[in-house]
Enzyme design. Structure first.
Site, PDB file in Angstrom:
ATOM      1  N   CYS A 197       1.272  -0.978  -0.156  1.00  0.00           N
ATOM      2  CA  CYS A 197       0.373  -0.010   0.207  1.00  0.00           C
ATOM      3  C   CYS A 197       0.444   1.115  -0.045  1.00  0.00           C
ATOM      4  O   CYS A 197       0.647   2.339  -0.937  1.00  0.00           O
ATOM      5  CB  CYS A 197      -1.094   0.366   1.241  1.00  0.00           C
ATOM      6  SG  CYS A 197      -0.110  -0.859   2.666  1.00  0.00           S
TER       7      CYS A 197
HETATM    8  N1  NDP Z   1      -4.207  -4.230   4.574  1.00  0.00           N
HETATM    9  C1  NDP Z   1      -3.787  -3.647   3.836  1.00  0.00           C
HETATM   10  O1  NDP Z   1      -4.196  -2.439   3.676  1.00  0.00           O
HETATM   11  C2  NDP Z   1      -2.624  -4.240   2.806  1.00  0.00           C
HETATM   12  C3  NDP Z   1      -2.579  -5.714   3.438  1.00  0.00           C
HETATM   13  N2  NDP Z   1      -1.458  -6.169   1.900  1.00  0.00           N
HETATM   14  C4  NDP Z   1      -1.874  -7.700   1.763  1.00  0.00           C
HETATM   15  O2  NDP Z   1      -2.437  -8.083   1.369  1.00  0.00           O
HETATM   16  C5  NDP Z   1      -2.692  -9.834   2.504  1.00  0.00           C
HETATM   17  C6  NDP Z   1      -3.814  -9.488   3.114  1.00  0.00           C
HETATM   18  O3  NDP Z   1      -3.947  -8.348   3.828  1.00  0.00           O
HETATM   19  P1  NDP Z   1      -5.373  -7.930   4.455  1.00  0.00           P
HETATM   20  O4  NDP Z   1      -6.208  -8.990   4.545  1.00  0.00           O
HETATM   21  O5  NDP Z   1      -5.187  -7.080   5.686  1.00  0.00           O
HETATM   22  O6  NDP Z   1      -4.857  -8.926   5.934  1.00  0.00           O
HETATM   23  P2  NDP Z   1      -6.079 -10.177   7.132  1.00  0.00           P
HETATM   24  O7  NDP Z   1      -5.435 -10.575   8.443  1.00  0.00           O
HETATM   25  O8  NDP Z   1      -7.314  -9.114   6.643  1.00  0.00           O
HETATM   26  O9  NDP Z   1      -6.452 -10.898   6.900  1.00  0.00           O
HETATM   27  C7  NDP Z   1      -5.350 -12.415   5.992  1.00  0.00           C
HETATM   28  C8  NDP Z   1      -6.202 -13.516   5.749  1.00  0.00           C
HETATM   29  O10 NDP Z   1      -5.329 -15.062   5.205  1.00  0.00           O
HETATM   30  C9  NDP Z   1      -5.812 -15.699   5.984  1.00  0.00           C
HETATM   31  N3  NDP Z   1      -4.666 -16.418   6.494  1.00  0.00           N
HETATM   32  C10 NDP Z   1      -4.515 -16.705   7.594  1.00  0.00           C
HETATM   33  N4  NDP Z   1      -3.047 -17.070   7.430  1.00  0.00           N
HETATM   34  C11 NDP Z   1      -3.297 -18.039   7.155  1.00  0.00           C
HETATM   35  C12 NDP Z   1      -2.549 -18.637   6.432  1.00  0.00           C
HETATM   36  N5  NDP Z   1      -1.886 -18.949   8.405  1.00  0.00           N
HETATM   37  N6  NDP Z   1      -2.790 -19.884   5.472  1.00  0.00           N
HETATM   38  C13 NDP Z   1      -3.710 -19.281   4.622  1.00  0.00           C
HETATM   39  N7  NDP Z   1      -4.407 -17.987   5.020  1.00  0.00           N
HETATM   40  C14 NDP Z   1      -4.618 -17.794   6.283  1.00  0.00           C
HETATM   41  C15 NDP Z   1      -7.440 -15.482   6.660  1.00  0.00           C
HETATM   42  O11 NDP Z   1      -8.340 -15.796   7.619  1.00  0.00           O
HETATM   43  P3  NDP Z   1      -7.931 -17.319   8.130  1.00  0.00           P
HETATM   44  O12 NDP Z   1      -7.100 -16.679   9.299  1.00  0.00           O
HETATM   45  O13 NDP Z   1      -9.276 -17.148   9.087  1.00  0.00           O
HETATM   46  O14 NDP Z   1      -7.976 -18.298   7.467  1.00  0.00           O
HETATM   47  C16 NDP Z   1      -7.577 -14.132   6.426  1.00  0.00           C
HETATM   48  O15 NDP Z   1      -8.479 -14.476   4.700  1.00  0.00           O
HETATM   49  C17 NDP Z   1      -1.152  -8.914   3.141  1.00  0.00           C
HETATM   50  O16 NDP Z   1      -0.403 -10.430   2.393  1.00  0.00           O
HETATM   51  C18 NDP Z   1      -1.250  -8.506   3.471  1.00  0.00           C
HETATM   52  O17 NDP Z   1       0.356  -7.651   3.884  1.00  0.00           O
HETATM   53  C19 NDP Z   1      -1.888  -5.627   0.631  1.00  0.00           C
HETATM   54  C20 NDP Z   1      -1.605  -4.344   0.812  1.00  0.00           C
HETATM   55  C21 NDP Z   1      -2.360  -3.400   1.719  1.00  0.00           C
HETATM   56  C1  X2W Z   2      -1.164  -0.300   9.254  1.00  0.00           C
HETATM   57  C2  X2W Z   2       0.310  -0.637   9.213  1.00  0.00           C
HETATM   58  O1  X2W Z   2       0.124  -2.081   9.930  1.00  0.00           O
HETATM   59  N1  X2W Z   2       0.216  -1.388   7.774  1.00  0.00           N
HETATM   60  C3  X2W Z   2       0.780  -2.188   7.157  1.00  0.00           C
HETATM   61  C4  X2W Z   2       0.765  -2.386   5.368  1.00  0.00           C
HETATM   62  C5  X2W Z   2       0.285  -3.292   4.707  1.00  0.00           C
HETATM   63  C6  X2W Z   2       0.532  -3.609   3.929  1.00  0.00           C
HETATM   64  O2  X2W Z   2       0.557  -2.909   2.323  1.00  0.00           O
HETATM   65  O3  X2W Z   2       1.712  -3.973   2.536  1.00  0.00           O
HETATM   66  P1  X2W Z   2       2.506  -5.229   2.191  1.00  0.00           P
HETATM   67  O4  X2W Z   2       1.120  -6.331   1.800  1.00  0.00           O
HETATM   68  O5  X2W Z   2       3.383  -5.518   2.382  1.00  0.00           O
HETATM   69  O6  X2W Z   2       1.860  -6.574   4.231  1.00  0.00           O
HETATM   70  C7  X2W Z   2       2.410  -2.211   7.436  1.00  0.00           C
HETATM   71  O7  X2W Z   2       2.987  -1.414   7.671  1.00  0.00           O
HETATM   72  O8  X2W Z   2       2.706  -3.288   7.960  1.00  0.00           O
END
Ligand code: NDP
Ligand code: X2W
Length: 347
Positions: free
Chosen positions: A156
């Site tokens: 992000c």
């Molecule tokens: N939040 C953000 O702003 C951003 C996030 N990302 C990336 O996107 C991905 C998802 O982020 P986000 O939605 O915030 O994370 P969440 O923690 O909200 O969701 C993670 C998801 O993965 C599942 N999960 C957790 N552990 C495991 C595992 N060991 N194996 C398989 N599935 C698993 C969880 O479900 P359950 O545990 O129920 O199985 C859940 O559906 C991450 O890699 C994050 O770094 C990228 C950019 C921005």
């Molecule tokens: C507020 C906050 O905790 N933000 C996350 C960034 C999430 C994201 O973009 O990242 P990745 O897919 O690289 O995990 C952090 O700083 O780790």
């Protein structure tokens, strides 16, 4: 229709992705997966995220880790919205079939394997896939994304930062003796849905974190082609990122040249909006846009540019859909904005 599934669909990014795919004219939302032992296994996505109650009624299916190859052959398109470690371990099998993979995690973004030990806490074991993966900065890497079978969707903060900095870097305006200084604030959803003390309501108060050591610093530097100083902050709001970036430009660069650089980079792009006032988080929350505005001081040669995105959409889910659109031959903004002229999230 392009048969699509989402792994990690119960999380914040996965759920927003499900909403976009459900309304997409070309992608069919065929299945949603969670981890094998998920507390949400068997529930409907609209039940755990009631914003979509009775709207997204697919169940969250626990993934069978012993048979990931079947997913690779059953689906045309797989989105991974899973932790970095899960994407890393599963990718060799998920890439073994016909499916095109969009990985929202950081597991395949950086080309230098050593970075993973230092910044992600695990040793990378999939060198071939790491070199094949295309960095999905959708507004800049269109041609590579169109050919890619594995896309590493950017983080992000890197999305907000690179969208602001690339026009300056591409035009040779950045003065290399002065590092770009990126100060960015994110909403708490950036940390994901899992409960943790540091992101609980009473604990969150505007603060810097990850100072001089956040994993997005090497990601921004790699795709900018220059070192940067990156300082993230956690803010007490739900979603959105505001990045304020200070750069020193080469002697002689003018305000007109700066405007021309941004306009030539983004004029026909309905996702990146060149604003006429300083963007606010509320202007972009729940939208796929990146809003930019800048001011230049010709006396000192310093430029300040602000970039605003929704971390879960442009910073994750909607950028992943931009990449999938490009890969399957559609306009990058299909299913995200109504048309090139009418700018609004199709929801
Ligand atoms: N939040 C953000 O702003 C951003 C996030 N990302 C990336 O996107 C991905 C998802 O982020 P986000 O939605 O915030 O994370 P969440 O923690 O909200 O969701 C993670 C998801 O993965 C599942 N999960 C957790 N552990 C495991 C595992 N060991 N194996 C398989 N599935 C698993 C969880 O479900 P359950 O545990 O129920 O199985 C859940 O559906 C991450 O890699 C994050 O770094 C990228 C950019 C921005
Ligand atoms: C507020 C906050 O905790 N933000 C996350 C960034 C999430 C994201 O973009 O990242 P990745 O897919 O690289 O995990 C952090 O700083 O780790």
């Amino acid at each position: 229709m392009i048969k699509t599934c989402i792994i990690g669909a119960s999380g914040y990014a996965g759920a927003d992705l499900a909403n976009i795919i459900q309304h997409h004219p070309e992608f069919e939302l065929a299945a949603l997966y969670v981890s094998a032992n998920s507390a949400d296994a068997g529930k409907l996505l609209g039940d755990i995220h009631p914003k979509w109650f009775n709207q997204i009624t697919l169940p969250l299916t626990p993934i069978d880790e012993s048979n990931l190859g079947s997913l690779a052959n059953n689906f045309d398109l797989i989105f991974l919205a899973t932790p970095h470690e899960a994407s890393h371990v599963w990718m060799p099998e998920l890439t073994s079939g016909k499916a095109v993979i969009m990985d929202l995690s950081g597991a395949f973004r950086i080309k230098n394997k050593d970075v993973f030990e230092q910044f992600y806490g695990f040793a990378h074991t999939a060198s071939d896939l790491l070199s094949q993966a295309v960095y999905g900065l959708a507004d800049w890497h269109q041609e590579q994304i169109k050919q890619a079978d594995l896309v590493a969707v950017p983080g992000c903060y890197p999305t907000a930062s690179l969208t602001a900095l690339k026009p300056l870097q591409q035009n040779g305006f950045l003065e290399s003796a002065h590092l770009p200084i990126i100060n960015a604030v994110s909403g708490v959803s950036g940390a994901g849905r899992k409960a943790a003390l540091g992101t609980s309501f009473t604990e969150v108060s505007l603060t810097a974190y990850g100072v001089l050591g956040h994993r997005h610093q090497p990601e921004i530097s790699e795709y900018l082609g220059a070192p940067v100083i990156f300082t993230p902050h956690l803010g007490n709001f739900k979603r959105g990122i505001l990045a304020t970036i200070t750069v020193k430009l080469q002697d002689g660069v003018t305000a007109e040249q700066i405007s021309a650089a941004y306009e030539s980079s983004y004029t026909n792009n309905p996702i990146v909006r060149l604003r006429n006032t300083w963007p606010k988080i509320d202007d972009v929350a729940n939208t796929p846009f990146c809003d930019l505005f800048w001011k230049f001081d010709p006396e000192s040669g310093y430029l300040v540019v602000t970039s605003a995105i929704d971390n879960l959409l442009k910073g994750a889910a909607s950028q992943a859909v931009q990449c999938a659109n490009l890969r399957f031959g559609f306009d990058s903004h299909l299913g995200l904005v109504a048309s090139k002229l009418q700018k609004g999230l199709v929801n």
